[in-house]
Every structure is written in structure tokens, then in C-alpha cells.
Write a protein that holds these residues in place. Structure first.
Motif, PDB file in Angstrom:
ATOM      1  N   VAL A  32       0.827  -1.196   0.000  1.00 15.15           N
ATOM      2  CA  VAL A  32       0.000   0.000   0.000  1.00 15.15           C
ATOM      3  C   VAL A  32       0.866   1.252   0.000  1.00 15.15           C
ATOM      4  O   VAL A  32       1.992   1.244   0.506  1.00 15.15           O
ATOM      5  CB  VAL A  32      -0.934   0.022   1.237  1.00 15.15           C
ATOM      6  CG1 VAL A  32      -0.143   0.097   2.526  1.00 15.15           C
ATOM      7  CG2 VAL A  32      -1.956   1.146   1.148  1.00 15.15           C
ATOM      8  N   GLN A  33       0.327   2.321  -0.584  1.00 13.53           N
ATOM      9  CA  GLN A  33       0.968   3.629  -0.535  1.00 13.53           C
ATOM     10  C   GLN A  33       0.020   4.566   0.208  1.00 13.53           C
ATOM     11  O   GLN A  33      -1.103   4.794  -0.232  1.00 13.53           O
ATOM     12  CB  GLN A  33       1.245   4.166  -1.950  1.00 13.53           C
ATOM     13  CG  GLN A  33       1.856   5.554  -1.931  1.00 13.53           C
ATOM     14  CD  GLN A  33       2.231   6.085  -3.309  1.00 13.53           C
ATOM     15  OE1 GLN A  33       3.173   6.834  -3.454  1.00 13.53           O
ATOM     16  NE2 GLN A  33       1.465   5.710  -4.333  1.00 13.53           N
ATOM     17  N   ASN A  34       0.482   5.098   1.334  1.00 21.01           N
ATOM     18  CA  ASN A  34      -0.391   5.922   2.161  1.00 21.01           C
ATOM     19  C   ASN A  34       0.347   7.133   2.722  1.00 21.01           C
ATOM     20  O   ASN A  34       0.367   7.352   3.943  1.00 21.01           O
ATOM     21  CB  ASN A  34      -0.975   5.081   3.305  1.00 21.01           C
ATOM     22  CG  ASN A  34      -2.092   5.799   4.027  1.00 21.01           C
ATOM     23  OD1 ASN A  34      -2.829   6.588   3.430  1.00 21.01           O
ATOM     24  ND2 ASN A  34      -2.203   5.562   5.328  1.00 21.01           N
ATOM     25  N   PRO A  35       0.941   7.971   1.869  1.00 24.07           N
ATOM     26  CA  PRO A  35       1.667   9.139   2.372  1.00 24.07           C
ATOM     27  C   PRO A  35       0.692  10.217   2.858  1.00 24.07           C
ATOM     28  O   PRO A  35      -0.424  10.326   2.364  1.00 24.07           O
ATOM     29  CB  PRO A  35       2.439   9.627   1.148  1.00 24.07           C
ATOM     30  CG  PRO A  35       1.558   9.240  -0.005  1.00 24.07           C
ATOM     31  CD  PRO A  35       0.939   7.928   0.397  1.00 24.07           C
ATOM     32  N   ARG A  46      20.632  18.830  -4.968  1.00 22.66           N
ATOM     33  CA  ARG A  46      21.046  19.037  -3.581  1.00 22.66           C
ATOM     34  C   ARG A  46      19.872  19.113  -2.605  1.00 22.66           C
ATOM     35  O   ARG A  46      20.077  19.301  -1.406  1.00 22.66           O
ATOM     36  CB  ARG A  46      21.873  20.329  -3.489  1.00 22.66           C
ATOM     37  CG  ARG A  46      23.140  20.319  -4.332  1.00 22.66           C
ATOM     38  CD  ARG A  46      23.727  21.714  -4.451  1.00 22.66           C
ATOM     39  NE  ARG A  46      22.855  22.616  -5.205  1.00 22.66           N
ATOM     40  CZ  ARG A  46      23.115  23.905  -5.417  1.00 22.66           C
ATOM     41  NH1 ARG A  46      24.218  24.443  -4.905  1.00 22.66           N
ATOM     42  NH2 ARG A  46      22.275  24.651  -6.122  1.00 22.66           N
ATOM     43  N   VAL A  47      18.648  18.931  -3.127  1.00 26.54           N
ATOM     44  CA  VAL A  47      17.468  19.086  -2.277  1.00 26.54           C
ATOM     45  C   VAL A  47      16.558  17.852  -2.383  1.00 26.54           C
ATOM     46  O   VAL A  47      15.406  17.957  -2.842  1.00 26.54           O
ATOM     47  CB  VAL A  47      16.684  20.362  -2.647  1.00 26.54           C
ATOM     48  CG1 VAL A  47      15.701  20.717  -1.542  1.00 26.54           C
ATOM     49  CG2 VAL A  47      17.620  21.538  -2.883  1.00 26.54           C
ATOM     50  N   PRO A  48      17.036  16.680  -1.965  1.00 28.52           N
ATOM     51  CA  PRO A  48      16.191  15.479  -1.998  1.00 28.52           C
ATOM     52  C   PRO A  48      15.215  15.476  -0.831  1.00 28.52           C
ATOM     53  O   PRO A  48      15.610  15.605   0.325  1.00 28.52           O
ATOM     54  CB  PRO A  48      17.209  14.336  -1.870  1.00 28.52           C
ATOM     55  CG  PRO A  48      18.354  14.934  -1.107  1.00 28.52           C
ATOM     56  CD  PRO A  48      18.406  16.397  -1.497  1.00 28.52           C
ATOM     57  N   ALA A  49      13.937  15.330  -1.120  1.00 29.54           N
ATOM     58  CA  ALA A  49      12.903  15.484  -0.098  1.00 29.54           C
ATOM     59  C   ALA A  49      13.093  14.541   1.083  1.00 29.54           C
ATOM     60  O   ALA A  49      12.966  14.941   2.239  1.00 29.54           O
ATOM     61  CB  ALA A  49      11.536  15.267  -0.727  1.00 29.54           C
ATOM     62  N   GLY A  58       7.663   5.808   1.141  1.00 24.71           N
ATOM     63  CA  GLY A  58       6.245   5.655   1.431  1.00 24.71           C
ATOM     64  C   GLY A  58       5.634   6.784   2.236  1.00 24.71           C
ATOM     65  O   GLY A  58       4.415   6.850   2.377  1.00 24.71           O
ATOM     66  N   GLU A  59       6.470   7.683   2.770  1.00 27.99           N
ATOM     67  CA  GLU A  59       5.944   8.742   3.631  1.00 27.99           C
ATOM     68  C   GLU A  59       5.687  10.055   2.894  1.00 27.99           C
ATOM     69  O   GLU A  59       4.914  10.877   3.382  1.00 27.99           O
ATOM     70  CB  GLU A  59       6.906   8.993   4.797  1.00 27.99           C
ATOM     71  CG  GLU A  59       6.995   7.835   5.774  1.00 27.99           C
ATOM     72  CD  GLU A  59       7.839   8.136   6.991  1.00 27.99           C
ATOM     73  OE1 GLU A  59       7.438   7.724   8.089  1.00 27.99           O
ATOM     74  OE2 GLU A  59       8.894   8.802   6.851  1.00 27.99           O
ATOM     75  N   ILE A  60       6.321  10.274   1.751  1.00 27.53           N
ATOM     76  CA  ILE A  60       6.128  11.516   1.002  1.00 27.53           C
ATOM     77  C   ILE A  60       5.927  11.198  -0.480  1.00 27.53           C
ATOM     78  O   ILE A  60       6.705  10.446  -1.074  1.00 27.53           O
ATOM     79  CB  ILE A  60       7.331  12.472   1.155  1.00 27.53           C
ATOM     80  CG1 ILE A  60       7.525  12.893   2.609  1.00 27.53           C
ATOM     81  CG2 ILE A  60       7.135  13.719   0.304  1.00 27.53           C
ATOM     82  CD1 ILE A  60       8.642  13.911   2.807  1.00 27.53           C
ATOM     83  N   VAL A  90      -3.881  13.107   0.737  1.00 27.45           N
ATOM     84  CA  VAL A  90      -2.800  13.680   1.540  1.00 27.45           C
ATOM     85  C   VAL A  90      -3.346  14.796   2.426  1.00 27.45           C
ATOM     86  O   VAL A  90      -4.271  15.515   2.055  1.00 27.45           O
ATOM     87  CB  VAL A  90      -1.654  14.217   0.656  1.00 27.45           C
ATOM     88  CG1 VAL A  90      -0.967  13.086  -0.095  1.00 27.45           C
ATOM     89  CG2 VAL A  90      -2.138  15.303  -0.298  1.00 27.45           C
ATOM     90  N   LYS A  91      -2.762  14.919   3.600  1.00 28.85           N
ATOM     91  CA  LYS A  91      -3.220  15.935   4.556  1.00 28.85           C
ATOM     92  C   LYS A  91      -2.469  17.254   4.407  1.00 28.85           C
ATOM     93  O   LYS A  91      -2.931  18.298   4.874  1.00 28.85           O
ATOM     94  CB  LYS A  91      -3.066  15.409   5.980  1.00 28.85           C
ATOM     95  CG  LYS A  91      -3.936  14.205   6.300  1.00 28.85           C
ATOM     96  CD  LYS A  91      -3.706  13.739   7.731  1.00 28.85           C
ATOM     97  CE  LYS A  91      -4.652  12.596   8.109  1.00 28.85           C
ATOM     98  NZ  LYS A  91      -4.395  11.381   7.311  1.00 28.85           N
ATOM     99  N   HIS A  92      -1.310  17.197   3.767  1.00 25.75           N
ATOM    100  CA  HIS A  92      -0.471  18.384   3.627  1.00 25.75           C
ATOM    101  C   HIS A  92       0.148  18.421   2.234  1.00 25.75           C
ATOM    102  O   HIS A  92       0.569  17.387   1.715  1.00 25.75           O
ATOM    103  CB  HIS A  92       0.647  18.402   4.674  1.00 25.75           C
ATOM    104  CG  HIS A  92       0.154  18.307   6.088  1.00 25.75           C
ATOM    105  ND1 HIS A  92      -0.220  19.415   6.817  1.00 25.75           N
ATOM    106  CD2 HIS A  92      -0.031  17.223   6.884  1.00 25.75           C
ATOM    107  CE1 HIS A  92      -0.618  19.021   8.016  1.00 25.75           C
ATOM    108  NE2 HIS A  92      -0.516  17.707   8.089  1.00 25.75           N
ATOM    109  N   VAL A  93       0.203  19.613   1.661  1.00 27.34           N
ATOM    110  CA  VAL A  93       0.948  19.838   0.425  1.00 27.34           C
ATOM    111  C   VAL A  93       2.000  20.892   0.725  1.00 27.34           C
ATOM    112  O   VAL A  93       1.675  21.983   1.206  1.00 27.34           O
ATOM    113  CB  VAL A  93       0.043  20.309  -0.731  1.00 27.34           C
ATOM    114  CG1 VAL A  93       0.892  20.516  -1.994  1.00 27.34           C
ATOM    115  CG2 VAL A  93      -1.066  19.290  -0.998  1.00 27.34           C
ATOM    116  N   ILE A  94       3.246  20.565   0.459  1.00 26.60           N
ATOM    117  CA  ILE A  94       4.363  21.453   0.757  1.00 26.60           C
ATOM    118  C   ILE A  94       5.012  21.900  -0.539  1.00 26.60           C
ATOM    119  O   ILE A  94       5.371  21.061  -1.387  1.00 26.60           O
ATOM    120  CB  ILE A  94       5.421  20.740   1.627  1.00 26.60           C
ATOM    121  CG1 ILE A  94       4.827  20.337   2.975  1.00 26.60           C
ATOM    122  CG2 ILE A  94       6.651  21.633   1.823  1.00 26.60           C
ATOM    123  CD1 ILE A  94       5.698  19.350   3.739  1.00 26.60           C
TER     124      ILE A  94
END
Length: 211
Positions: A32-35, A46-49, A58-60, A90-94
């Protein structure tokens, strides 16, 4: 080819290490994917999430492009947003930009960087025009670029709220919360600079009343 061999070897070592430490990790991950987070970041290597946030696979859910832009005609981006919001819930979009962004630096110049990049960077130049008076008052070019990075992030968050995808989710599910962050290459720290939450008012011209 040496770099390819190195990457493949590193992957093998990583997978074996994880499997040894957590034997069920990959089996569980495959089910399952549940980020809870959609990350819209810059393509800069240089900016890997996951690395800068200390998160696991699986978290992002991640979308990256040059200068972390939210463009209402970008079908690639919109498909990611729609899937993350409507199907993954998703609960948050960054939106995460970063100081020292090459795209922002290029947009500040008057150099021709060829057709496709010129069109892409035009979006950042438009942000500059929104804040022209403030930015023109900053004489130090490094500080001006840093401020434009921040303002660009703010505008991209606002662009998110203008989409019917976000407005529909706000109306029916009261999620996601929108966040604007800037990452510092020089110290590795994230600076939260802007937020929008479900139900926040928009200019009426951008509001959908039948979603």
C-alpha cells in the motif's frame, strides 16, 4: 559508466541493509501507498525530499521541477496533484524552494537561456513583477535572490489554492493544509514561511461555486 555501477552497488547494499534490519519492510511497503504529504520541490540534486526531512520510502509523495513551480497548464504537475489529493488523500501539500536556486537566479538575469527554459522561467519573472517595488529596493543581489526565492514559494502556494483540485478537497474533506518552505543549502535547515488552510478566502474570481 562508473557512476552507474556505483549507484547500482549502493542500491544493492542499501536494500540488503534494510532487509536485514527490518525483514518485512519491503513486503509491507509493496502492499500500500499511504503518504500524508505531497512535496512539490525543486529538481536541484542538492534538495532530496526524503534526505532533508529524514523520512522513509512511502511517507512523502513527490513532484519536482525547476524552481518548484505550480503552473495551472502543466498537466504533469496537475496529474500528480489530483492523484495525491483525490486518491491518496494527503493531509499536507508542501511547496519547498531553496536559497541559491539556479532557476531563480536565471530569472533575475536578462540572459536568453533558450526557448523552453525561457518559457519556464517566465513564471518566476512574473512573480518578480508582483513584488517589483520591494525587490528593486534590495541592492544586494544575493539578498534579492533569496527574497525572490521566498516570494516565489508564497505565490506557488497561492496557485495551489486557486486550483479546483484543492478547492474541492477543502470543501468536502477540509484537507489538505498548504505549506511554503525554503531550504537552506548552507545549513541544511528548513524555514517555514507561509501557510494556507482549508476554507481560507480567495479572490472571488478564482473561486469555484459548483465543485
Amino acid at each position: 559508466m562508473e557512476i552507474i555501477k556505483k549507484v547500482l552497488q549502493s542500491n544493492k547494499q542499501w536494500a540488503e541493509k534494510v532487509a536485514l534490519q527490518e525483514p518485512e519492510f519491503f513486503k509491507d511497503l509493496a502492499k500500500v501507498q499511504n503518504p500524508e504529504i505531497l512535496w512539490i520541490g525543486c529538481s536541484d540534486s542538492r534538495v532530496p525530499a526524503d534526505r532533508i526531512t529524514g523520512t522513509l520510502p512511502g511517507e512523502i509523495f513527490v513532484h519536482r521541477n525547476i524552481a518548484n513551480l505550480v503552473i495551472h497548464t502543466d498537466v504533469n504537475f496537475l496529474s500528480v496533484l489530483d492523484y495525491a489529493v483525490r486518491h491518496l488523500h494527503v493531509k499536507h501539500v508542501i511547496v519547498c524552494g531553496h536559497y541559491g536556486c539556479g532557476g531563480v537566479g536565471a530569472a533575475l538575469s536578462n540572459h536568453n537561456v533558450d526557448l523552453v527554459l525561457n518559457m519556464w522561467l517566465r513564471q518566476i519573472k512574473d512573480v518578480y513583477m508582483l513584488y517589483e517595488q520591494e525587490l528593486d529596493g534590495i541592492k544586494d543581489e544575493t539578498l534579492k535572490a533569496r527574497r525572490l526565492v521566498e516570494l516565489n514559494v508564497v505565490e506557488q502556494v497561492k496557485h495551489l489554492a486557486k486550483t479546483s483540485i484543492i478547492q474541492r478537497a477543502w470543501k468536502h474533506e477540509q484537507i489538505p493544509h498548504l505549506h511554503g518552505w525554503v531550504y537552506g543549502l548552507e545549513d541544511g535547515k528548513i524555514n517555514p514561511i507561509y501557510e494556507m488552510h482549508p476554507g481560507e478566502p480567495l479572490d472571488p474570481i478564482y473561486q469555484y461555486d459548483d465543485i
